[in-house]
Scaffold this active site. Structure first.
Site, PDB file in Angstrom:
ATOM      1  N   GLY A   9       0.921  -1.040  -0.139  1.00  0.00           N
ATOM      2  CA  GLY A   9      -0.192  -0.030  -0.062  1.00  0.00           C
ATOM      3  C   GLY A   9       0.882   1.206  -0.100  1.00  0.00           C
ATOM      4  O   GLY A   9       1.768   1.224  -0.709  1.00  0.00           O
ATOM      5  N   LYS A 205       6.155   8.014  19.178  1.00  0.00           N
ATOM      6  CA  LYS A 205       5.439   8.092  18.016  1.00  0.00           C
ATOM      7  C   LYS A 205       3.871   8.102  18.178  1.00  0.00           C
ATOM      8  O   LYS A 205       3.076   8.710  18.002  1.00  0.00           O
ATOM      9  CB  LYS A 205       6.166   7.295  16.833  1.00  0.00           C
ATOM     10  CG  LYS A 205       5.003   7.743  15.390  1.00  0.00           C
ATOM     11  CD  LYS A 205       5.404   6.958  14.277  1.00  0.00           C
ATOM     12  CE  LYS A 205       4.408   7.298  13.176  1.00  0.00           C
ATOM     13  NZ  LYS A 205       4.605   6.341  11.922  1.00  0.00           N
ATOM     14  N   ASN A 213      -5.635  10.618  15.169  1.00  0.00           N
ATOM     15  CA  ASN A 213      -6.420   9.822  14.188  1.00  0.00           C
ATOM     16  C   ASN A 213      -7.614   9.495  14.526  1.00  0.00           C
ATOM     17  O   ASN A 213      -8.585   9.748  13.701  1.00  0.00           O
ATOM     18  CB  ASN A 213      -5.358   8.463  14.361  1.00  0.00           C
ATOM     19  CG  ASN A 213      -4.117   8.409  13.106  1.00  0.00           C
ATOM     20  OD1 ASN A 213      -4.690   8.273  12.022  1.00  0.00           O
ATOM     21  ND2 ASN A 213      -2.884   8.692  13.378  1.00  0.00           N
ATOM     22  N   SER A 274      -4.152   9.428   8.689  1.00  0.00           N
ATOM     23  CA  SER A 274      -4.575   7.937   7.887  1.00  0.00           C
ATOM     24  C   SER A 274      -5.848   7.265   8.398  1.00  0.00           C
ATOM     25  O   SER A 274      -6.636   6.900   7.372  1.00  0.00           O
ATOM     26  CB  SER A 274      -3.220   6.985   8.259  1.00  0.00           C
ATOM     27  OG  SER A 274      -3.252   6.977   9.576  1.00  0.00           O
TER      28      SER A 274
END
Length: 331
Positions: A9, A205, A213, A274
């Site tokens: 992807g 992170k 998100n 995302s």
């Protein structure tokens, strides 16, 4: 090197193309559907800095048995897809194979060797311990990806920003194989750091993106609008403070404040996370690795996480109503 990218992807296409452009590598892909057809017919394709980079794919298949043992296996799929896929990956693995998960959130191996978390894998990301049984921990080199990319059509990736990769041994410290892997990735054009504390790098992170998100998925808002809203920003900061308290119990102390980290996010400009992109495309939510695992770790180390619990519950229900999150996941 013989390299196989599992999941071609956005990030898989970015990594695969750059690695395949190094003539010393034979880069195969485990893919399916239209992505398999595109890679087989056209090879790896990446739009970067206004240029189309293209390299032939060594072999493309939806069957690991056709690809055989590899020197490096890059796992670049969504974390929720790995439990069902992992048992089939055995044909790719040999005694010296490195498995590098280039995935978001808490990986399946994260609890291994952390006394405070006990001997069992994290149920949120490795239900029943199936991944740990299929992929030996001795094969794993941890990885954090600091890059943004998108699939513009099947088998074609556009790189947006960032080329950073952090790699390191799950057990910590330095090793010859991590140094070799770092050299391989550097030759492919990535900005590589070999870390003696990869678990901390993963947690740091995660601490930065575990709120943006799901909140963006719930609201449909870009990150600038989330940070502009005082109430939303404060809620996210409270959840980040809980995650920092959890991290402190497992040797992943975060020294920054939530406000400092949110300022970094603001500097990235206006963008869709995302998870919001997944919602808009009708793809399943990568919620367990980003939020569910933090809640589970908090429970194991006896740190209350009411804001994280609320975020998980709301986003889980949002996803279930839209068919983007399973109804049978444990609560």
């Amino acid at each position: 090197m013989k390299i196989c990218v599992v999941g071609a992807g956005a990030i898989g296409g970015f990594l695969g193309t750059r690695l395949a452009l190094d003539p010393g590598n034979a880069v195969a892909a485990l893919a399916r559907g239209t992505t398999l057809v595109s890679l087989r017919d056209h090879g790896w394709r990446l739009h970067q800095n206004g240029e189309l980079l293209q390299a032939p794919a060594a072999t493309v298949s939806d069957d690991p048995r056709e690809l055989g043992p590899q020197d490096l296996v890059v796992l670049a799929l969504k974390s929720q897809a790995l439990p069902s896929l992992a048992p089939s990956l055995a044909p790719l693995l040999a005694a010296g194979t490195i498995v590098m998960p280039a995935m978001n959130g808490v990986p399946w191996w994260f609890a291994a060797g952390v006394a405070a978390l006990g001997p069992k894998p994290l149920e949120s990301v490795d239900p029943g311990g199936g991944i740990a049984a299929a992929i030996p921990l001795t094969s794993v080199v941890g990885c954090v990806v600091h890059a943004s990319a998108a699939v513009t059509e099947p088998g074609v990736t556009t790189h947006r920003m960032g080329r950073g990769l952090i790699v390191g041994e799950p057990s910590g410290g330095d090793s010859a194989r991590v140094a070799r892997l770092g050299e391989l990735l550097s030759r492919a054009g990535f900005e590589v750091s070999c870390s003696p504390r990869i678990r901390y790098d993963i947690w740091y992170k995660l601490w930065g993106n575990m709120t943006m998100n799901p909140v963006s998925a719930l609201t449909g808002a870009t990150t600038d609008r989330l940070l502009d809203d005082e109430l939303v920003r404060s809620f996210c900061a409270a959840a980040m403070q809980e995650a920092a308290a959890v991290g402190a119990r497992i040797g992943c102390d975060v020294r920054e404040s939530a406000a400092d980290r949110q300022a970094v996010t603001r500097k990235l400009g206006v963008f869709k996370t995302s998870m919001l992109q997944d919602v808009e495309a009708g793809r399943t939510l990568e919620l367990d690795a980003l939020v569910g695992a933090v809640r589970e770790i908090g429970q194991r180390v006896a740190v209350a996480t009411p804001m994280i619990d609320a975020l998980l519950g709301l986003t889980r229900l949002f996803g279930q109503v839209r068919g983007l999150y399973p109804l049978d996941r444990p609560r």
